[in-house]
Design a protein around this motif. Structure first.
Motif, PDB file in Angstrom:
ATOM      1  N   TYR A  57      17.609  33.096 -56.687  1.00 58.26           N
ATOM      2  CA  TYR A  57      16.680  32.662 -57.732  1.00 58.26           C
ATOM      3  C   TYR A  57      15.457  33.576 -57.819  1.00 58.26           C
ATOM      4  O   TYR A  57      14.361  33.119 -58.129  1.00 58.26           O
ATOM      5  N   ALA A  68      14.389  23.094 -63.066  1.00 61.74           N
ATOM      6  CA  ALA A  68      15.071  22.464 -61.931  1.00 61.74           C
ATOM      7  C   ALA A  68      16.300  21.693 -62.410  1.00 61.74           C
ATOM      8  O   ALA A  68      17.329  21.657 -61.732  1.00 61.74           O
ATOM      9  N   MET A  71      19.060  24.162 -62.945  1.00 63.67           N
ATOM     10  CA  MET A  71      19.603  24.539 -61.648  1.00 63.67           C
ATOM     11  C   MET A  71      20.538  23.441 -61.124  1.00 63.67           C
ATOM     12  O   MET A  71      21.658  23.722 -60.673  1.00 63.67           O
ATOM     13  N   TYR A  72      20.080  22.206 -61.194  1.00 64.61           N
ATOM     14  CA  TYR A  72      20.871  21.067 -60.718  1.00 64.61           C
ATOM     15  C   TYR A  72      22.200  20.977 -61.474  1.00 64.61           C
ATOM     16  O   TYR A  72      23.267  20.853 -60.866  1.00 64.61           O
ATOM     17  N   LEU A  89      21.000  28.626 -51.251  1.00 63.58           N
ATOM     18  CA  LEU A  89      20.101  28.823 -52.387  1.00 63.58           C
ATOM     19  C   LEU A  89      18.933  29.704 -51.950  1.00 63.58           C
ATOM     20  O   LEU A  89      18.067  29.276 -51.185  1.00 63.58           O
ATOM     21  N   ILE A  92      14.274  29.973 -53.481  1.00 64.47           N
ATOM     22  CA  ILE A  92      14.299  28.825 -54.381  1.00 64.47           C
ATOM     23  C   ILE A  92      12.915  28.455 -54.907  1.00 64.47           C
ATOM     24  O   ILE A  92      12.788  27.727 -55.890  1.00 64.47           O
ATOM     25  N   GLN A  93      11.853  28.975 -54.269  1.00 63.45           N
ATOM     26  CA  GLN A  93      10.515  28.590 -54.719  1.00 63.45           C
ATOM     27  C   GLN A  93      10.195  29.078 -56.127  1.00 63.45           C
ATOM     28  O   GLN A  93       9.222  28.662 -56.743  1.00 63.45           O
ATOM     29  N   ILE A  95      11.773  28.316 -58.688  1.00 59.49           N
ATOM     30  CA  ILE A  95      12.122  27.241 -59.630  1.00 59.49           C
ATOM     31  C   ILE A  95      11.124  26.095 -59.474  1.00 59.49           C
ATOM     32  O   ILE A  95      11.071  25.446 -58.427  1.00 59.49           O
ATOM     33  N   TRP A  98      11.975  22.428 -57.790  1.00 61.34           N
ATOM     34  CA  TRP A  98      13.256  22.574 -57.095  1.00 61.34           C
ATOM     35  C   TRP A  98      13.501  21.446 -56.098  1.00 61.34           C
ATOM     36  O   TRP A  98      14.647  21.039 -55.879  1.00 61.34           O
ATOM     37  N   GLU A  99      12.406  20.932 -55.490  1.00 62.05           N
ATOM     38  CA  GLU A  99      12.576  19.928 -54.439  1.00 62.05           C
ATOM     39  C   GLU A  99      13.202  18.644 -54.989  1.00 62.05           C
ATOM     40  O   GLU A  99      13.961  17.964 -54.296  1.00 62.05           O
ATOM     41  N   VAL A 102      16.963  19.418 -55.316  1.00 60.99           N
ATOM     42  CA  VAL A 102      17.609  19.453 -54.002  1.00 60.99           C
ATOM     43  C   VAL A 102      17.736  18.042 -53.439  1.00 60.99           C
ATOM     44  O   VAL A 102      18.754  17.684 -52.838  1.00 60.99           O
ATOM     45  N   VAL A 115      18.353  26.534 -47.925  1.00 56.49           N
ATOM     46  CA  VAL A 115      17.498  27.231 -48.885  1.00 56.49           C
ATOM     47  C   VAL A 115      16.625  28.238 -48.141  1.00 56.49           C
ATOM     48  O   VAL A 115      16.328  28.083 -46.947  1.00 56.49           O
TER      49      VAL A 115
END
Length: 399
Positions: A57, A68, A71-72, A89, A92-93, A95, A98-99, A102, A115
């Motif tokens: 990413y 996000a 992405m999901y 992944l 990932i930061q 995005i 993102w949390e 995930v 990640v």
């Protein structure tokens, strides 16, 4: 690809556990390569290749404005119709949010999730909210000296010469894999630094006065391994007729920590057994960052050795402090569960009564005590204190 087994060893206990495995470290420290190693480990265990889903990413690898939710949805689509999948992944930061994605994957899909990131906001309050008790942090550092030797197995240089090279060029894998002249090596490191500063700090935090920010950073790097405070930085800049608020300096320090450019080292009162909240020190993610910005000279050797020892202690999972014993100072007090070691660092020891040995002799407990030096003639034992060459200290299996 050079194998870094310590990281696979750190990840292995958590494979197939319902935890998000988060690998954090400065850019270009080798996180992506560790993911390649992890993929090989999963294949070795018999996981079919189509159930190992790897996504990067970085800005170059993702479309603009990917959310996000995007992405999901993509990951759910890639897992559709497959049994237990492994999601790797990378960075990932990049995005936003993102949390949340995930967390939804962790709760609603049959996936083992890993990640990486180059910003410690991966461990921010948002993550604590969404992933409470369901993540494990695995810090990633630049190469240890042992790993550096592994990268240099074809070199005709002696171990002593390779140590000198390691001290001068640092441990970024991209530098270690080449045979660069100093100027070229520092150009590479300078590029890494400016990518972190411009992308991870200046742009992200919308810093308007970049010249002032750059001057604060230069001060911090010049004073690597020395105690200072936000007030001392502010006073220094006043003498240069520059004005910056204490709050801004605290922000700069925090953002540099979040980008893993610097690591704080607090002082610990050995008498009162408490952490002191003032006059901490900072060490760099890699000693080469200092040389890339300020040039290299041998007067920096003491500070470089301290930085290298500090990082080695952190790599091995120790909490590291500066020891304060009344009016005297111990360079490092390192603790891990019921373990503790004391370490003094110096290029050479002028005589046995020098502070490096004397300060340790005043400590009356029975935990291991080391003086780490670059002078072979100094090594030995002095009243139960082990005086050890830097290379031997870095390569010892257990202290």
């Amino acid at each position: 690809m050079i194998y870094r087994p310590d990281y696979i060893k750190a990840i292995t206990p958590f494979i197939d556990q319902p935890l998000v495995k988060i690998l954090c470290g400065v850019r270009r420290c080798g996180k992506t390569t560790i993911f390649e190693m992890l993929k090989d480990e999963l294949l070795r265990r018999g996981v079919p290749a189509d159930r190992i889903i790897c996504k990067r990413y970085t800005e170059m690898d993702i479309p603009d404005n990917i959310s996000a939710k995007d992405m999901y949805d993509e990951l759910i689509s890639l897992m559709h119709g497959k049994e237990h999948c492994y999601l790797l992944l990378d960075e990932i930061q990049e995005i936003d949010g993102w949390e949340k994605a995930v967390n939804s994957l962790l709760e609603g899909s049959d996936a083992d999730i890993y990640v990486t990131g180059s910003n410690s906001k991966l461990m921010s309050s948002e993550i604590s909210t969404y992933l409470t008790g369901r993540y494990i942090l695995i810090p990633v550092y630049t190469l240890s000296f042992r790993e550096y030797l592994d990268f240099k197995t074809d070199s005709k240089l002696s171990r002593k010469e390779l140590l000198e090279e390691y001290i001068r060029f640092g441990g970024f894998p991209i530098v270690a894999l080449g045979n660069y002249e100093a100027q070229n090596a520092y150009q590479i490191v300078n590029g890494i630094y400016h990518t972190v500063v411009s992308r991870d700090i200046v742009n992200r935090h919308r810093i308007n006065k970049q010249d002032l920010f750059d001057r604060v950073v230069k001060y911090i790097i010049e004073n690597m391994g020395k105690t200072f405070s936000a007030n001392s930085i502010s006073n220094f800049l006043k003498n240069e007729h520059r004005k910056v608020s204490i709050e801004s300096i605290y922000n700069y320090l925090r953002w540099l920590e979040q980008a893993f450019i610097i690591y704080p080292c607090e002082r610990y009162d050995l008498q009162g057994k408490s952490i002191l909240k003032t006059q901490e020190k900072y060490y760099l993610a890699d000693v080469s960052l200092k040389y890339a910005l300020l040039g290299y000279n041998r007067k920096m050797l003491d500070g470089a050795m301290e930085n290298i020892v500090f990082l080695e202690l952190k790599r091995r999972g120790y909490d590291v402090y500066i020891g304060k014993n009344e009016s005297k100072e111990i360079d490092f007090v390192a603790t891990k569960l019921d373990e503790k070691i004391y370490v003094q660092v110096c290029v050479r020891i002028p005589d046995a009564s020098d502070r490096e040995v004397g300060n340790l002799m005043e400590l009356k407990d029975h935990y291991p005590k080391y003086v780490v030096t670059l002078n072979d003639m100094d090594t030995g034992n002095e009243n139960g204190i082990k005086i050890i060459h830097l290379a031997d200290f870095l390569l010892e299996e257990k202290w």
